[in-house]
Design an enzyme around this catalytic site. Structure first.
Site, PDB file in Angstrom:
ATOM      1  N   LYS A  99      71.422  33.272  27.024  1.00  0.00           N
ATOM      2  CA  LYS A  99      71.326  31.839  27.269  1.00  0.00           C
ATOM      3  C   LYS A  99      69.869  31.410  27.359  1.00  0.00           C
ATOM      4  O   LYS A  99      69.012  32.170  27.851  1.00  0.00           O
ATOM      5  CB  LYS A  99      72.066  31.526  28.568  1.00  0.00           C
ATOM      6  N   SER A 125      77.889  25.228  31.658  1.00  0.00           N
ATOM      7  CA  SER A 125      76.716  24.891  30.869  1.00  0.00           C
ATOM      8  C   SER A 125      76.393  25.896  29.774  1.00  0.00           C
ATOM      9  O   SER A 125      75.558  25.640  28.910  1.00  0.00           O
ATOM     10  CB  SER A 125      75.500  24.760  31.796  1.00  0.00           C
ATOM     11  N   SER A 178      79.718  27.833  35.157  1.00  0.00           N
ATOM     12  CA  SER A 178      79.075  27.702  33.850  1.00  0.00           C
ATOM     13  C   SER A 178      79.298  28.867  32.901  1.00  0.00           C
ATOM     14  O   SER A 178      79.008  28.754  31.712  1.00  0.00           O
ATOM     15  CB  SER A 178      77.567  27.472  34.023  1.00  0.00           C
TER      16      SER A 178
END
Length: 464
Positions: free
Chosen positions: A83, A161, A185
């Site tokens: 990420k 997210s 997330s």
């Protein structure tokens, strides 16, 4: 219109293929790079940076070591993604934001990335995310929004997210996608995209080198293609030697299904898939108990006014709030609200959390796990989730509701798919208290076996 691609096989199957000489690390890397760079796919939106040359070099090195009998771990030579909030040496960590585009490159890898590299994993690139990890819908106006692999002709949100991580995982652009989870997330996008995701106890994996949202609630975990995959990568991220999970049978498992707010207002697809999963587990011999879990019913008070994450995010960003025009308005406005959270309110909330953690541990103690839907709804369309500020807030809260309470209670939780082939993806969440990580994973593996394989979408099967 882009079409979803089959996922990669599990890490276990690919490790066997490498060991038996049926494939090489270079071949696996070339396969995922081809998927990422395919102009008809979601790679350009799922990834913010692709490290093709470095990945090829590392794959060749891994293959050369394997030829000499050197295999550093069960994930040796397998391609992974990280990420965009994790530091990678020599790269700018943008955290999904235009604000950090001119930040200096990281001097060293984040701790989680370093542990993956030491285990022989091949980092192929950085995945897209909600700006500064502050949102559960998965939208990003700066870098684009990758489409959920289900119903792409309509265009649905991937969840956030870790939006790019989930799409990369579902579309076979990575064997494991490294994400972060502050209020769901990892688990929200995993559930909406039909893959497996694990949120460990927060202190289990070091967060050094990860751009923070909330120092109290942030945790680091994997999105992968099976519970066993998640367990293997979780051990590496936690600094442990990967070892098989304790084998458990579904027969005799004591599973607590909470009553109350977290089970209310479920989409029909979610209620049906979760109910069918419970029926299958019961028929396989699991013992299901329905009861109230006091902290779950109080969860609205945990996040009122922004909660712990709102206060701590404001501390992280307050020096930049004179540049709010550079933020996604949906993110910047919420961060700015943290200015109204007083020190006394924050301290009171921390004390409330300590009490609630104890209550959850007591409620969970007689059971092997607490189970519930990961998300109360299926993925909304991008248009309906972003139509207005009010629509965005409503969908964001709906997506965060079930998953976020586990972070507040300092627990650990796994999501695995429980929908029928071709149906809207639905996540089945397996939860435990602080420190119960390996046992929750073992319970999840037993449940996964009982429910059968749930590859994303219409009966897709893994490559290799």
């Amino acid at each position: 219109m882009t079409r979803p691609r089959p996922p990669m096989a599990t890490a276990e199957h690919l490790a066997a293929a490498l060991s038996e000489g049926r494939t090489t690390s270079r071949q696996l890397v070339e396969e995922v790079l081809a998927r990422i760079t395919d102009s008809s796919g979601e790679g350009p939106r799922a990834f913010t940076q692709v490290d093709a040359d470095a990945a090829r070099l590392m794959a060749d090195a891994s293959d050369a070591m394997r030829d000499r009998g050197i295999v550093r771990s069960p994930v040796e030579g397998l391609p992974v993604s990280v990420k965009d909030l994790f530091d990678v040496a020599g790269q700018v960590t943008r955290a999904g934001s235009a604000l950090l585009a001119d930040a200096p490159p990281a001097q060293q890898d984040a701790a989680a990335v370093a542990r993956l590299r030491a285990a022989g994993a091949i980092v192929v690139g950085r995945t897209n995310m909600v700006e500064f990890a502050f949102g559960g819908v998965g939208l990003n106006p700066h870098t684009g929004t990758p489409l959920n692999p289900w119903d792409r002709s309509t265009g649905r949100v991937p969840g956030g997210s870790s939006c790019g991580a989930a799409v990369a995982q579902a579309d076979g652009m990575s064997v494991m996608s490294l994400g972060s989870d502050t209020r769901g997330s990892v688990r929200i996008p995993a559930a909406l995209c039909g893959v497996v995701g694990f949120k460990p106890t927060a202190r289990r994996v070091p967060r050094d080198g990860a751009f923070p949202l909330s120092w109290t609630l942030d945790s680091v975990g994997p999105l992968a293609n099976s519970v066993t995959c998640c367990a293997t990568y979780d051990a590496i991220l936690a600094g442990s030697r990967p070892s098989p999970l304790v084998p458990l049978e579904v027969r005799g498992l004591r599973l607590l299904v909470p009553q109350g707010g977290l089970m209310d207002e479920l989409d029909d697809d979610v209620a049906r898939a979760f109910g069918n999963a419970l029926s299958a587990l019961s028929q396989a011999g699991a013992c299901l108990t329905t009861a109230t879990v006091q902290p779950f019913d109080a969860q609205q008070s945990f996040f009122e006014g922004g909660g712990i994450a709102g206060a701590e995010a404001y501390v992280v960003h307050r020096k930049n709030l004179d540049r709010l025009d550079l933020y996604d308005p949906r993110v910047g406005q919420r961060i700015a609200l943290g200015a109204h959270i007083g020190a006394a309110d924050h301290i009171e909330l921390i004390r409330l959390r300590a009490t609630a953690i104890g209550q959850f541990a007591a409620a969970a103690a007689p059971f092997d796990a607490v189970v519930m839907p990961t998300v109360a709804c299926i993925a909304p369309t991008i248009e309906e989730a972003g139509r207005s500020d009010d629509d965005y807030v409503r969908w964001n809260m709906r997506l965060l509701r079930n998953a976020g309470v586990v972070n507040f209670l300092d627990g650990c939780a796994l999501t695995l798919p429980c929908h029928e082939h071709g149906a809207a993806p639905v996540g089945f969440m397996v939860c435990g208290p602080t420190g119960a990580d390996r046992y929750v994973l073992a319970v999840g593996a037993a449940i996964e076996r009982a429910l059968g394989p749930r590859w994303p979408l219409a009966g897709m099967r893994p490559i290799h």
